[in-house]
Design a protein around this motif. Structure first.
Motif, short mmCIF file in Angstrom:
data_model
loop_
_atom_site.label_atom_id
_atom_site.label_comp_id
_atom_site.label_asym_id
_atom_site.label_seq_id
_atom_site.Cartn_x
_atom_site.Cartn_y
_atom_site.Cartn_z
N LEU B 255 0.85 -1.19 0.00
CA LEU B 255 0.00 0.00 0.00
C LEU B 255 0.88 1.24 0.00
O LEU B 255 1.95 1.26 0.59
CB LEU B 255 -0.89 0.01 1.24
N ILE B 256 0.37 2.26 -0.68
CA ILE B 256 1.09 3.54 -0.66
C ILE B 256 0.36 4.44 0.34
O ILE B 256 -0.87 4.56 0.29
CB ILE B 256 1.03 4.22 -2.05
N TYR B 257 1.12 5.01 1.25
CA TYR B 257 0.54 5.95 2.20
C TYR B 257 1.18 7.30 1.96
O TYR B 257 2.40 7.43 1.98
CB TYR B 257 0.84 5.53 3.65
N VAL B 258 0.34 8.31 1.76
CA VAL B 258 0.86 9.68 1.62
C VAL B 258 0.22 10.50 2.75
O VAL B 258 -1.01 10.49 2.90
CB VAL B 258 0.53 10.26 0.24
N ALA B 259 1.08 11.14 3.54
CA ALA B 259 0.53 11.81 4.72
C ALA B 259 0.92 13.29 4.77
O ALA B 259 2.03 13.67 4.40
CB ALA B 259 1.04 11.11 5.98
N GLY B 260 -0.04 14.11 5.19
CA GLY B 260 0.23 15.52 5.42
C GLY B 260 -0.21 15.84 6.85
O GLY B 260 -1.23 15.32 7.32
N MET B 261 0.54 16.65 7.57
CA MET B 261 0.24 16.90 8.98
C MET B 261 -0.77 18.03 9.14
O MET B 261 -0.73 19.03 8.43
CB MET B 261 1.53 17.23 9.73
N LEU B 262 -1.65 17.83 10.10
CA LEU B 262 -2.69 18.82 10.36
C LEU B 262 -2.59 19.21 11.83
O LEU B 262 -2.07 18.46 12.65
CB LEU B 262 -4.07 18.21 10.13
N LYS B 263 -3.19 20.29 12.14
CA LYS B 263 -3.43 20.66 13.54
C LYS B 263 -2.15 20.55 14.36
O LYS B 263 -2.06 19.74 15.28
CB LYS B 263 -4.51 19.72 14.11
N ASP B 264 -1.16 21.31 13.94
CA ASP B 264 0.15 21.32 14.64
C ASP B 264 0.71 19.91 14.83
O ASP B 264 1.11 19.53 15.94
CB ASP B 264 0.03 21.99 16.01
N ASN B 265 0.65 19.17 13.81
CA ASN B 265 1.18 17.79 13.81
C ASN B 265 0.45 16.85 14.78
O ASN B 265 0.96 15.80 15.11
CB ASN B 265 2.69 17.77 14.13
N HIS B 266 -0.73 17.22 15.20
CA HIS B 266 -1.51 16.32 16.06
C HIS B 266 -2.29 15.33 15.23
O HIS B 266 -2.56 14.22 15.67
CB HIS B 266 -2.46 17.11 16.97
N TRP B 267 -2.70 15.77 14.07
CA TRP B 267 -3.43 14.90 13.17
C TRP B 267 -2.62 14.70 11.90
O TRP B 267 -1.80 15.53 11.53
CB TRP B 267 -4.78 15.52 12.76
N ALA B 268 -2.95 13.60 11.25
CA ALA B 268 -2.35 13.40 9.92
C ALA B 268 -3.46 13.04 8.94
O ALA B 268 -4.32 12.21 9.25
CB ALA B 268 -1.33 12.28 9.97
#
Lengths: 131, 579
Positions: B255-268
């Motif tokens: 699987l390919i996972y692409v992640a971007g951080m949200l909420k001051d790196n609390h969420w992804a």
């Protein structure tokens, strides 16, 4: 001028088969032909220098000097001498070669004796005419 | 299969195999190198393209979600800035504000409330009965009072329904209070759930503990190990960075996972797609390439097989021609040496025979003398001597025939009287025929046109045909008929016919094939008739065979009176004999 009946034909008989030459000489003698044997080309040339001949009989294939060579020299020495070639080889090519070099005629061994006599006489006549 | 065929197979098989291998090797190596190079390049480029695409997608949605969250916080922050605690601590005022908010942003905010530092909700507007609710045990409560603004993780809370809250903190007489608004989970979820990619690509939000912040419709998501890795990595990254990893899940698929951080790196925000799905186009292209490669390979192998077969056939036929030619040369050589032998014998025999005949003649001469004339046996002597002479002449005839045969061992074209040639060959074969109980019957047309041909070659044909016929009769005896005739002025014909066992029809069409023989091993080369065929063909003639089992075989030869000029093929054979 000598007539054929009175004067014997002087024949130089050149062949390296001695037995053949000997019996033929004897037979010739009985027919008024004086045959002088020569058992090689060299001997033939020697005899030729020593004596006078009306006709020569020459074997094509001989040890040492072969028939064609002897023929050429004899023809140079005595151009009018009729030479009958004899061949045991039966090879027409050499016979034709001999004819081209001035031989009078040729006969293949074994020949018919009467044919030979006829050819000798004919040669004698033509030799006399040439002289 | 005869030993010759086995030997030939043993020679041509490896040759063919080598040709095939060379063709395949030479064709495949560049094909493989170029194809794999292109495939690898294509693969790299496409992977990069897919990654970029996914990253762009994540970046875009991350911005959207960030924007959504910031906007919600601003909404609430605006309210606490705009209104006093007193105003907001009245539920009816809050209801009016919620109504306003919902009017402006839709049903994004589901409820709103003011919470004091002791955890009591002093006012509330929304669908639940949460006025005076106590929040001091809630997870978000402490965090909310420590920051000016705060956004919680998704939780079930008192209402038992997933949601998250946005808060803004203010102070009233030194006492902190907060305005808390619940963001409708469905509204937020839509922002993420709408991201769909291919067959398997979808997006979700996850917090640092691995809890899902959005719905995934039951699809398996990032595994613990991977998200920990992801968040560990995120510390070193800025808000703008996008992470992408390829990991195998428990079922083994990549699987390919692409992640971007949200909420001051609390969420992804994670976009996840099955690698096979993401690379579907690439895989399709690769499959097409493999198919093309496979078809090309089949074409190459087919070509190698066809080409090698063609080459081997040509080489074999060239070899065969060469072999026939050398056999012909050998046969001519045999004839030539036979000729030389004949010439030698003739010479050796002619001289003694001449002496014998002369000696007999001498005895005849002597018998003429008086002394012998009276002999009683005179007549008997004469008969015997005549006999000697006659046999001498006979011996001479034989040697002359031999010599004439010897003289003709060449392939010069000459005027040939076929009748004479037949008589000669028949007389030379007579002894062998007699030994085999065979009678040779010649029926020759008088005044047969002479033809232009090579005596030797024609002699060879006649020899072969007559010898074959004698062999066919196989000592049981029989008759061979040699006949000449003419059906037109331009053509001379002859045949050699035997009354032997005949040739079965199945073998008849192969009879002129080189190396085909029915004779026992070592007896026949299988070339005699093929050489005859070649000679007659070269002369512009024709040779045909007819046969009936039990009745006999007939070879008929037709020769043009004016043959075409021969080529110099037999020059070597010509030279081999010098009379």
């Amino acid at each position: 001028m000598n007539s054929i009946a009175n004067e014997p034909i002087r024949l130089l008989l050149i062949d390296d088969e001695e037995d053949f030459v000997r019996v033929l000489t004897k037979r010739m003698a009985r027919r008024h032909i004086e045959a002088t044997p020569a058992f090689s080309g060299t001997e033939a040339l020697q005899r030729m220098r020593q004596g006078d001949f009306d006709v020569a009989m020459l074997d094509l294939k001989m040890e040492g000097m072969d028939g064609i060579e002897v023929l050429k020299i004899l023809k140079k020495m005595v151009p009018e001498l009729p030479i009958i070639m004899l061949t045991g080889h039966g090879c027409q090519v050499s016979a034709k070669d001999a004819m081209a070099n001035g031989a009078f005629d040729y006969l293949s061994k074994p020949y018919d004796f009467e044919d030979l006599l006829e050819k000798i006489r004919e040669a004698h006549r033509s030799g006399k005419d040439a002289r | 299969m005869n030993p010759k065929d086995i030997a030939r197979k043993a020679y041509y098989h490896p040759l063919r195999r080598n040709i095939i291998l060379i063709i395949i090797f030479v064709s495949f190596i560049p094909l493989i190198v170029v194809s794999s190079g292109i495939l690898f390049q294509m693969h790299t480029i496409y992977q990069e393209k897919v990654r970029m695409h996914l990253e762009t997608l994540v970046k875009k949605h991350k911005q959207n979600i960030d924007h959504f969250l910031v906007e919600r916080q601003n909404n609430i922050a605006f309210l606490v800035d705009e209104y006093t605690y007193d105003h907001l601590s009245k539920s009816e005022n809050l209801a009016a504000l919620l109504h306003k908010l919902q009017g402006t942003y839709g049903r994004v905010f589901s409820d709103i409330g003011v919470v004091r530092a002791d955890g009591e909700q002093v006012s509330y507007a929304g669908p639940y009965l949460l006025e005076s609710a106590q929040y001091n045990d809630a997870e978000w409560f402490q965090a909310a009072f420590q920051a000016d603004t705060y956004t919680s993780d998704v939780f079930l809370g008192l209402r038992g329904f997933p949601h998250f809250i946005v808060t803004a903190r203010r102070f009233e007489n030194g006492q902190p209070w907060i305005l808390r608004a619940t963001v409708d989970f469905l509204a937020f979820n839509d922002v993420v759930e709408n991201i769909q990619l291919g067959q398997t690509g979808f997006a979700y939000i996850i917090n640092q503990t691995g809890a899902l912040q959005t719905r995934t419709a039951g699809r398996p998501v990032l595994e613990g190990r991977t998200y920990q890795e992801l968040f560990r990595e995120s510390d070193r990254l800025s808000e703008e960075d996008i992470l992408s990893v390829i990991r195998q899940d428990s079922s083994g698929s990549e699987l390919i996972y692409v992640a971007g951080m949200l909420k001051d790196n609390h969420w992804a925000l994670i976009l996840q797609q099955d690698k096979r799905d993401a690379y579907q186009d690439l895989n399709r292209t690769r499959n097409i390439a493999i198919l093309v490669f496979g078809l090309g390979g089949i074409a190459i192998i087919t070509m190698a097989l066809v080409l090698s077969r063609g080459m081997i056939t040509r080489i074999a036929s060239a070899d065969q021609e060469k072999e026939i030619m050398s056999q012909q040369i050998i046969e001519s050589g045999h004839l030539a040496s036979l000729g030389e032998l004949a010439a030698g014998i003739a010479h050796e025999i002619n001289n003694p025979v001449a002496i014998m005949v002369e000696e007999a003649g001498w005895i005849e001469d002597l018998l003429e003398d008086e002394a012998f004339r009276e002999s009683e046996s005179l007549e008997e002597f004469k008969r015997a001597l005549a006999q000697i002479r006659k046999q001498g002449i006979r011996a001479r005839d034989i040697t002359h025939k031999l010599l004439s045969f010897a003289r003709r061992s060449d392939s010069r074209v000459d005027q040939v009287d076929v009748n004479d040639l037949i008589k000669e060959v028949v007389s030379l074969s007579a002894q062998q025929a007699k030994y085999n109980n065979v009678e040779i019957d010649t029926r020759l047309l008088e005044r047969l046109s002479a033809i232009r041909a090579s005596q030797t070659e024609l002699q060879q044909v006649l020899f072969n045909l007559i010898n074959n016929a004698i062999d066919a009769l196989d000592k049981q005896g029989g008759t061979i008929e040699v006949k000449t005739w003419q059906s037109s002025h331009s053509e001379v014909r002859f045949h050699v016919r035997d009354d032997g066992p005949g040739i079965p029809e199945a073998n008849l069409h192969r009879i002129f094939e080189p190396f085909y023989t029915t004779k026992p091993v070592g007896k026949g080369t299988g070339l005699g008739l093929s050489i005859c065929y070649g000679i007659i063909n070269k002369m512009g003639g024709d040779i045909v065979v007819s046969s009936k089992v039990g009745e006999g075989t007939c070879f008929e030869v037709r020769l043009p009176v004016n043959a075409p000029e021969p080529s110099n093929e037999n020059a070597a054979a010509d030279k081999s004999y010098k009379p």
